[in-house]
Design an enzyme around this catalytic site. Structure first.
Site, mmCIF file in Angstrom:
data_model
loop_
_atom_site.group_PDB
_atom_site.id
_atom_site.type_symbol
_atom_site.label_atom_id
_atom_site.label_comp_id
_atom_site.label_asym_id
_atom_site.label_seq_id
_atom_site.Cartn_x
_atom_site.Cartn_y
_atom_site.Cartn_z
ATOM 1 N N HIS A 187 35.355 50.500 27.209
ATOM 2 C CA HIS A 187 34.469 50.154 26.091
ATOM 3 C C HIS A 187 33.166 49.560 26.618
ATOM 4 O O HIS A 187 33.164 48.824 27.602
ATOM 5 C CB HIS A 187 35.161 49.254 25.073
ATOM 6 C CG HIS A 187 35.391 47.834 25.471
ATOM 7 N ND1 HIS A 187 34.425 46.858 25.325
ATOM 8 C CD2 HIS A 187 36.482 47.202 25.964
ATOM 9 C CE1 HIS A 187 34.916 45.682 25.715
ATOM 10 N NE2 HIS A 187 36.167 45.869 26.112
ATOM 11 N N HIS A 243 35.942 36.128 27.704
ATOM 12 C CA HIS A 243 35.193 35.870 26.465
ATOM 13 C C HIS A 243 34.362 34.594 26.538
ATOM 14 O O HIS A 243 34.048 33.990 25.520
ATOM 15 C CB HIS A 243 36.113 35.871 25.234
ATOM 16 C CG HIS A 243 36.534 37.260 24.847
ATOM 17 N ND1 HIS A 243 36.981 37.609 23.593
ATOM 18 C CD2 HIS A 243 36.553 38.413 25.554
ATOM 19 C CE1 HIS A 243 37.260 38.898 23.550
ATOM 20 N NE2 HIS A 243 37.020 39.406 24.743
ATOM 21 N N GLU A 277 34.967 48.245 20.495
ATOM 22 C CA GLU A 277 36.335 47.840 20.880
ATOM 23 C C GLU A 277 36.613 46.403 20.475
ATOM 24 O O GLU A 277 37.719 46.072 20.052
ATOM 25 C CB GLU A 277 36.521 48.010 22.402
ATOM 26 C CG GLU A 277 37.964 47.836 22.871
ATOM 27 C CD GLU A 277 38.349 46.404 23.224
ATOM 28 O OE1 GLU A 277 39.539 46.157 23.483
ATOM 29 O OE2 GLU A 277 37.479 45.512 23.238
ATOM 30 N N GLU A 278 35.606 45.566 20.637
ATOM 31 C CA GLU A 278 35.829 44.124 20.447
ATOM 32 C C GLU A 278 36.133 43.752 18.993
ATOM 33 O O GLU A 278 36.547 42.640 18.717
ATOM 34 C CB GLU A 278 34.614 43.328 20.961
ATOM 35 C CG GLU A 278 34.398 43.411 22.470
ATOM 36 C CD GLU A 278 35.459 42.667 23.286
ATOM 37 O OE1 GLU A 278 36.374 42.078 22.700
ATOM 38 O OE2 GLU A 278 35.353 42.706 24.526
ATOM 39 N N ASP A 301 33.538 41.670 30.742
ATOM 40 C CA ASP A 301 34.329 42.347 29.709
ATOM 41 C C ASP A 301 33.332 43.122 28.837
ATOM 42 O O ASP A 301 32.695 42.538 27.981
ATOM 43 C CB ASP A 301 35.101 41.322 28.884
ATOM 44 C CG ASP A 301 35.901 41.951 27.759
ATOM 45 O OD1 ASP A 301 35.927 43.177 27.650
ATOM 46 O OD2 ASP A 301 36.486 41.187 26.968
ATOM 47 N N ASP A 342 40.080 48.025 31.287
ATOM 48 C CA ASP A 342 39.565 46.803 30.645
ATOM 49 C C ASP A 342 39.929 45.608 31.517
ATOM 50 O O ASP A 342 40.777 45.713 32.401
ATOM 51 C CB ASP A 342 40.158 46.642 29.229
ATOM 52 C CG ASP A 342 39.214 45.898 28.283
ATOM 53 O OD1 ASP A 342 38.393 45.090 28.760
ATOM 54 O OD2 ASP A 342 39.307 46.129 27.064
HETATM 55 ZN ZN LIG Z 1 37.396 44.195 26.771
#
Ligand SMILES: [Zn+2]
Length: 347
Positions: free
Chosen positions: A62, A315, A203-204, A171, A226
């Protein structure tokens, strides 16, 4: 490692649903590496490398990143926002962000100063809804450049720390990097099955792009790329690590949305063992990845698994990966794509 490329990939903004900058960056990089590049109606970029046999595999990375979107501009020019992706509110404190309005505008995340908090407020972390964005600009200028619906991304440069890399948006730009570099290694080489290298959107906020990509191409096999949790940190018990930084690429067994196909898990383990690729196994009981969409949205399902890259501080704006884990992930992906026809996939 090509740090210059990774740095560019991490820097390019790509809020879910607003991936045009990062998509262009990827598209330019893929020039000459694949047979065909398609962009579907939703914005997924699918780079196709033809195989020699009549089956196909989709590898998904992603390209969006956790972000924000402006919901309100107040009379003094301060912005309120909604999150796009799973933010831990404490990581928002004192962050710089970029608001992508008519022009890019720098902002800072503000909250109530500690000096005026009550004793009760001091004991509790701020909620996302208590933050606002301050651009430092006069309100007229704010309203001229920014509107409700403007996406907002985090501002933080990539740095190298020993054998580690630290940046915002690792990410999942580290996987975007891995997929591009694997295609570079496969340039001029034959692979057995058609490869759909899918750089997916949104994706998130729920694997949305990968659903469309998988149903559009109906691959027989699916491999997601990922990051995963590396909680090998002070205060964590060994059973909480999930993965350890520097201990190799991680072969996913399951995450919160997918039980990986046991045949794919075994295949990846065999490739890693045969080629002496340092690896570890990953069982992530929370969270989901594009693996779920690859497995279930291909017509009739695909034989799916995932290669995960251990990442600390997921994150947050200071996500960290180990360069050796990245190199090993490229090797494992390449090995899998070259040998996919060598296994008897009987169930
Ligand atoms: Zn991710």
């Amino acid at each position: 490692m090509n740090i210059e490329l990774l740095s560019r990939l991490c820097k390019a903004p790509g809020a879910p649903g607003f991936e045009h900058h990062i998509r262009n960056e990827i598209k330019n990089e893929l020039e000459g590496l694949v047979d065909e590049i398609n962009i579907d109606n939703m914005g997924n970029l699918i780079a196709i490398k033809k195989g020699t046999k009549d089956k196909s595999v989709m590898v998904a990375a992603h390209m969006d990143e956790i972000s924000f979107i402006v919901t309100h501009i107040d009379d003094d020019g301060f912005l309120k926002f909604h999150t796009l992706g799973g933010f831990d509110p404490k990581t928002l404190t004192a962050q710089r962000v970029i608001i992508h309005g008519k022009e890019d505008v720098i902002g800072v995340m503000g909250t109530k100063p500690i000096h005026v908090m009550t004793a009760e407020e001091r004991g509790k972390p701020a909620k996302t809804s208590e933050f606002f964005i301050d651009t430092g600009l006069p309100k007229e200028k704010v309203k001229e450049l920014i509107s409700v619906g403007s996406p907002v991304t985090r501002e933080r440069e990539l740095i190298q720390m020993g054998d580690c890399i630290n940046s915002k948006s690792l990410d999942n730009r580290i996987s975007v990097y891995i997929l591009i570099e694997t295609l570079r290694k496969l340039k001029g080489k034959e692979i057995p099955y058609d490869l759909y290298a899918a750089f997916t959107v949104q994706e998130e906020i729920g694997l949305r792009g990968a659903m469309t990509a998988a149903s559009g191409y109906n691959p027989d096999f699916g491999i997601a790329l990922d990051v995963t949790l590396a909680y090998d940190l002070p205060g964590a018990a060994p059973h909480e690590y999930c993965t350890k930084l520097g201990e190799g690429t991680a072969i996913k067994v399951l995450d919160g949305r997918t039980v990986c196909d046991y045949r794919m898990v075994q295949f990846m383990k065999d490739i890693a063992n045969e080629q002496s690729i340092k690896h570890q196994l990953e069982v992530l009981t929370m969270g989901g990845t594009d693996t779920a969409a690859l497995q279930r949205n291909s017509n009739g399902g695909s034989i799916a698994g995932a290669i995960s890259i251990p990442c600390r501080y997921l994150h947050q704006v200071i996500e960290m990966v180990h360069t050796e884990d990245v190199e090993n992930s490229i090797l494992l992906l390449q090995g899998c794509l070259e040998k996919l026809d060598q296994k008897d996939w009987v169930i």
